[in-house]
Design a protein around this motif. Structure first.
Motif, mmCIF file in Angstrom:
data_model
loop_
_atom_site.group_PDB
_atom_site.id
_atom_site.type_symbol
_atom_site.label_atom_id
_atom_site.label_comp_id
_atom_site.label_asym_id
_atom_site.label_seq_id
_atom_site.Cartn_x
_atom_site.Cartn_y
_atom_site.Cartn_z
ATOM 1 N N VAL A 93 -9.358 22.497 -5.873
ATOM 2 C CA VAL A 93 -8.129 22.774 -5.157
ATOM 3 C C VAL A 93 -6.926 22.839 -6.259
ATOM 4 O O VAL A 93 -6.190 23.604 -5.891
ATOM 5 N N VAL A 94 -6.991 21.852 -6.875
ATOM 6 C CA VAL A 94 -5.839 21.635 -7.837
ATOM 7 C C VAL A 94 -5.703 22.695 -9.077
ATOM 8 O O VAL A 94 -4.508 23.356 -9.275
ATOM 9 N N LEU A 95 -7.062 23.218 -9.568
ATOM 10 C CA LEU A 95 -6.904 23.859 -10.649
ATOM 11 C C LEU A 95 -7.177 25.267 -10.325
ATOM 12 O O LEU A 95 -6.601 26.358 -11.112
ATOM 13 N N ALA A 96 -8.084 25.730 -9.513
ATOM 14 C CA ALA A 96 -8.538 27.055 -9.337
ATOM 15 C C ALA A 96 -7.905 28.031 -8.658
ATOM 16 O O ALA A 96 -7.179 27.783 -7.775
ATOM 17 N N ASP A 97 -7.754 29.296 -9.103
ATOM 18 C CA ASP A 97 -7.090 30.344 -8.594
ATOM 19 C C ASP A 97 -8.023 31.043 -7.501
ATOM 20 O O ASP A 97 -7.575 31.435 -6.519
ATOM 21 N N GLU A 98 -9.183 30.923 -7.783
ATOM 22 C CA GLU A 98 -10.287 31.383 -6.767
ATOM 23 C C GLU A 98 -11.611 30.541 -6.674
ATOM 24 O O GLU A 98 -11.835 29.768 -7.854
ATOM 25 N N ILE A 99 -11.784 29.893 -5.440
ATOM 26 C CA ILE A 99 -12.987 28.914 -5.652
ATOM 27 C C ILE A 99 -14.269 29.586 -4.668
ATOM 28 O O ILE A 99 -13.908 30.427 -3.700
ATOM 29 N N TYR A 100 -15.378 29.566 -5.151
ATOM 30 C CA TYR A 100 -16.466 30.050 -4.413
ATOM 31 C C TYR A 100 -17.481 28.824 -4.372
ATOM 32 O O TYR A 100 -17.677 27.978 -4.898
ATOM 33 N N ASP A 101 -18.014 28.961 -3.085
ATOM 34 C CA ASP A 101 -19.054 27.861 -2.522
ATOM 35 C C ASP A 101 -20.379 28.301 -2.840
ATOM 36 O O ASP A 101 -20.641 29.488 -2.584
ATOM 37 N N MET A 102 -21.034 27.540 -3.347
ATOM 38 C CA MET A 102 -22.496 27.971 -3.557
ATOM 39 C C MET A 102 -23.481 26.955 -2.668
ATOM 40 O O MET A 102 -23.497 25.907 -2.722
ATOM 41 N N ALA A 103 -24.673 27.702 -2.392
ATOM 42 C CA ALA A 103 -25.738 27.076 -1.467
ATOM 43 C C ALA A 103 -27.005 27.762 -1.782
ATOM 44 O O ALA A 103 -26.743 29.117 -1.185
ATOM 45 N N GLU A 104 -28.194 27.127 -1.947
ATOM 46 C CA GLU A 104 -29.308 27.927 -2.193
ATOM 47 C C GLU A 104 -29.136 29.138 -2.921
ATOM 48 O O GLU A 104 -29.869 30.195 -2.673
ATOM 49 N N GLY A 105 -28.206 29.136 -4.035
ATOM 50 C CA GLY A 105 -28.310 30.501 -4.983
ATOM 51 C C GLY A 105 -27.531 31.126 -4.461
ATOM 52 O O GLY A 105 -27.397 32.309 -5.315
ATOM 53 N N LYS A 106 -26.981 31.172 -3.247
ATOM 54 C CA LYS A 106 -26.181 32.317 -2.911
ATOM 55 C C LYS A 106 -24.457 31.776 -3.153
ATOM 56 O O LYS A 106 -24.265 30.730 -3.345
ATOM 57 N N ILE A 107 -23.574 32.862 -3.409
ATOM 58 C CA ILE A 107 -22.211 32.506 -3.539
ATOM 59 C C ILE A 107 -21.185 33.098 -2.455
ATOM 60 O O ILE A 107 -21.747 34.230 -1.913
ATOM 61 N N TYR A 108 -20.339 32.254 -1.954
ATOM 62 C CA TYR A 108 -19.405 32.687 -0.979
ATOM 63 C C TYR A 108 -17.946 32.432 -1.426
ATOM 64 O O TYR A 108 -17.688 31.260 -1.930
ATOM 65 N N GLU A 109 -17.268 33.260 -0.788
ATOM 66 C CA GLU A 109 -15.581 32.816 -1.126
ATOM 67 C C GLU A 109 -15.228 31.733 -0.337
ATOM 68 O O GLU A 109 -15.608 31.625 0.983
ATOM 69 N N SER A 110 -14.550 30.935 -0.694
ATOM 70 C CA SER A 110 -13.890 29.663 -0.049
ATOM 71 C C SER A 110 -12.729 29.720 0.625
ATOM 72 O O SER A 110 -11.830 30.614 0.152
ATOM 73 N N ALA A 111 -12.521 29.351 1.715
ATOM 74 C CA ALA A 111 -11.097 29.376 2.287
ATOM 75 C C ALA A 111 -10.134 28.569 1.517
ATOM 76 O O ALA A 111 -9.062 28.863 1.856
ATOM 77 N N ASP A 112 -10.566 27.776 0.719
ATOM 78 C CA ASP A 112 -9.605 27.104 -0.246
ATOM 79 C C ASP A 112 -9.016 27.882 -1.248
ATOM 80 O O ASP A 112 -8.182 27.410 -2.346
ATOM 81 N N THR A 113 -9.311 29.174 -1.646
ATOM 82 C CA THR A 113 -9.025 29.985 -2.688
ATOM 83 C C THR A 113 -7.692 30.179 -2.643
ATOM 84 O O THR A 113 -6.866 30.429 -1.464
ATOM 85 N N GLN A 114 -6.860 29.877 -3.542
ATOM 86 C CA GLN A 114 -5.262 30.106 -3.423
ATOM 87 C C GLN A 114 -4.948 31.373 -3.315
ATOM 88 O O GLN A 114 -3.681 31.402 -2.727
ATOM 89 N N ASP A 115 -5.275 32.270 -3.516
ATOM 90 C CA ASP A 115 -4.940 33.689 -3.342
ATOM 91 C C ASP A 115 -4.861 34.029 -1.966
ATOM 92 O O ASP A 115 -4.195 34.699 -1.552
#
Length: 214
Positions: free
Chosen positions: A192-214
């Motif tokens: 949250v402090v560093l990333a411009d974009e955050i992706y959550d991962m689970a079971e090999g899948k990737i999802y955009e996080s609500a914490d993404t600063q953009d």
């Protein structure tokens, strides 16, 4: 620029990277967040060229990984067990690594060791270092050649609060330099402090996080 197009990878019949498509741009920090086994480290290893994917493509500035290049040409990496040589000092470790690409001078090495909070003149070998000191040196070895692509797996593990703040400052400086930085962590605060974009991962899948600063 790193482009992932429908990347898949299985281990023992289990899909550890599940049709992942993402683009990572220069001068940005990306966070991968998820529990152990979510696929974060496997994704970093795929981007680094350390594993072969089963389908899809990984493009590094327009060239396909494993079809024109074996590894990204300008890469700094900290993934799981680092390759530090315990019988050597911090400086000697980086000097030996520097002989491979021949892009970093002794002055670059000393400056980077100092930058992560260690003493380049320390005569102790790495096996005499604390876990936190080893982690700082592992970060130094990922950065000392000023790579265009930086891949970090749990970079603040075993580092005290002052050290964590120091590492965060360094990574923001690397971002300002224009590097593409991808950080895998289960620590939400780092991302949250560093990333411009955050992706959550689970079971090999990737999802955009609500914490993404953009």
């Amino acid at each position: 620029m790193i482009e992932l197009n429908d990347v898949t990878k299985s281990l023992n019949g289990h899909l550890v990277l599940d049709h992942i498509s993402r683009t990572f741009m220069d001068g940005r920090i990306y966070g991968l967040r998820g529990k152990n086994g979510a696929g974060k480290t496997m994704l970093l290893r795929a981007i680094a060229g350390l594993i072969n994917i089963e389908s899809g493509k990984i493009m590094i500035n327009g060239t396909q990984l494993h079809d024109g290049m074996d590894f990204p040409p300008s890469l700094g990496i900290l993934i799981e067990n680092n390759n530090l040589m315990p019988e050597y000092t911090a400086r000697k470790n980086l000097q030996l690594l520097a002989k491979i690409k021949k892009v970093a001078s002794d002055a670059d090495i000393d400056a980077t060791i100092t930058r992560v909070g260690l003493d380049p003149d320390d005569k102790r070998t790495v096996k005499q270092f604390s876990l936190g000191m080893r982690q700082r040196l592992a970060i130094a070895q990922a950065l000392f050649e000023r790579p265009a692509l930086i891949l970090l797996d749990e970079p603040t593990n075993a580092i005290d609060t002052d050290g964590v703040n120091q590492v965060r400052t360094i990574l923001l400086e690397e971002k300002a330099r224009g590097a593409t930085i991808i950080i895998a962590s289960h620590t939400a605060e780092d991302l949250v402090v560093l990333a411009d974009e955050i992706y959550d991962m689970a079971e090999g899948k990737i999802y955009e996080s609500a914490d993404t600063q953009d």
